[in-house]
Structures are given as structure tokens and as C-alpha cells.
Scaffold this motif. Structure first.
Motif, PDB file in Angstrom:
ATOM      1  N   HIS A   1     -13.556 -43.075  13.128  1.00  0.00           N
ATOM      2  CA  HIS A   1     -12.643 -42.078  13.669  1.00  0.00           C
ATOM      3  C   HIS A   1     -12.154 -42.455  15.061  1.00  0.00           C
TER       4      HIS A   1
ATOM      5  N   GLN B   1     -12.935 -35.014   9.155  1.00  0.00           N
ATOM      6  CA  GLN B   1     -13.837 -35.996   9.759  1.00  0.00           C
ATOM      7  C   GLN B   1     -15.297 -35.662   9.466  1.00  0.00           C
TER       8      GLN B   1
ATOM      9  N   HIS C   1     -18.715 -41.495  12.979  1.00  0.00           N
ATOM     10  CA  HIS C   1     -17.640 -41.090  13.886  1.00  0.00           C
ATOM     11  C   HIS C   1     -17.086 -42.251  14.713  1.00  0.00           C
TER      12      HIS C   1
END
Length: 177
Positions: free
Chosen positions: A56, A71, A52
Motif C-alpha cells: 500500500h 486495504q 501495508h
């Protein structure tokens, strides 16, 4: 995990019953792990959450559901590669039976047998797909032996020379492979 997190500038927190998540912004990142779980389960969560902050941006809670799902799918894939890199897996002589190989990989990489099974099956699928692709290309190439200039008719050769001549007259280059 600590060394890896440190190398990316991510703080790790091992807390009893922690909500397993990554929190990050442009300057800082932290991963919270549940210390009540086994080390194999913690590693599995760590590699998922590591994705993450590395890949992201933004607050997942503010994203539309479809982007959150994307995601999470990306993090699940990243988890497989990061926890069991192929360049390391391919160096291992695996036991002959799949269940034994799964257990062996889980032990070698310190992950759950569930994750080791997913990764091994992914690798097997990729190998199978590569073999199918190679066979497909071979079949296609055998069907198109006419593309070999040695098999061209005199008329085809004449038209090909004419096409090259016209391209050269227009000042265009010709690449022949």
C-alpha cells in the motif's frame, strides 16, 4: 519475524500496550507490535501489518473509508498467505479431524487457532471451487461434442474450407487448434 522484516528493510518495535500498526513512507517502514500479547497473536498481527508497507501507498487516515476498508481486506488476505503459505501446508500430513488439523496447523505455524481455522477453510473452499470448475468444464465439453470436426456434417466441412480459403485469399493467417 525479525529476519523477514529485516529482509524488507522494515524496523520492528515490540512495546508493551503498543498501538499495533505499520508506519511507512518511500524510505522507511516500521511495524509496532504489542509485546503483552502471546507470540501467536503477535505473529498474526505482524503478518497483517507487513502487508501495508509492502502493498500500500499513502496515509490510510487520508483515504476515503472505502479504500481503507479495501486495504484492511487485502491485509487480512495477505496475512493468511504469509503466515501459512500453501506450498508449506500441502506438505503436511494433517490429522483426520478438522479440529485436530486446526490445532496442528496453529502449532506448526505458530499462529492462533482462529487464524489456522480461517486458512484451512480458505484452502478447503479453493479445492472445492477447483473441483466444481473441473466438473463444469467437463459438462460443457460433453454438451458441445459437435465442435469436434469428426462430428461435422459435409455441409459444415464445406463451409469451413470455404472460410479458410477466403481468409487465405485476403492474406490473413489461419490458426486451427
Amino acid at each position: 519475524m525479525d529476519v523477514l522484516a529485516h529482509s524488507f528493510g522494515i524496523d520492528l518495535f515490540y512495546l508493551p500496550n503498543a498501538k499495533e500498526e505499520a508506519i511507512w513512507n518511500d524510505d522507511n517502514a516500521a511495524i509496532f507490535l504489542n509485546s503483552n500479547k502471546s507470540i501467536e497473536e503477535i505473529r498474526e498481527v505482524f503478518f497483517h501489518e507487513l502487508c501495508h508497507p509492502l502493498r500500500h501507498a499513502g496515509d490510510q487516515l487520508m483515504l476515503p473509508r472505502i479504500f481503507r476498508e479495501l486495504q484492511e481486506t487485502q491485509a487480512n488476505q495477505f496475512q493468511l498467505y504469509a503466515a501459512m503459505p500453501f506450498f508449506m501446508v500441502k506438505e503436511i500430513k494433517l490429522p483426520p479431524y478438522k479440529n485436530e488439523a486446526i490445532g496442528f496447523l496453529a502449532q506448526q505455524f505458530g499462529v492462533t487457532t482462529r487464524l489456522a481455522k480461517r486458512r484451512l477453510e480458505q484452502i478447503e473452499r479453493r479445492i472445492y471451487e477447483a473441483r466444481l470448475h473441473k466438473e463444469f468444464v467437463s459438462v460443457l465439453q460433453s454438451q458441445y461434442s459437435k465442435a469436434d470436426p469428426a462430428n461435422w456434417s459435409d455441409e459444415t466441412k464445406k463451409l469451413f474450407r470455404l472460410a479458410i480459403q477466403r481468409k487465405l485469399q485476403k492474406g490473413q493467417g489461419v490458426v486451427i487448434r
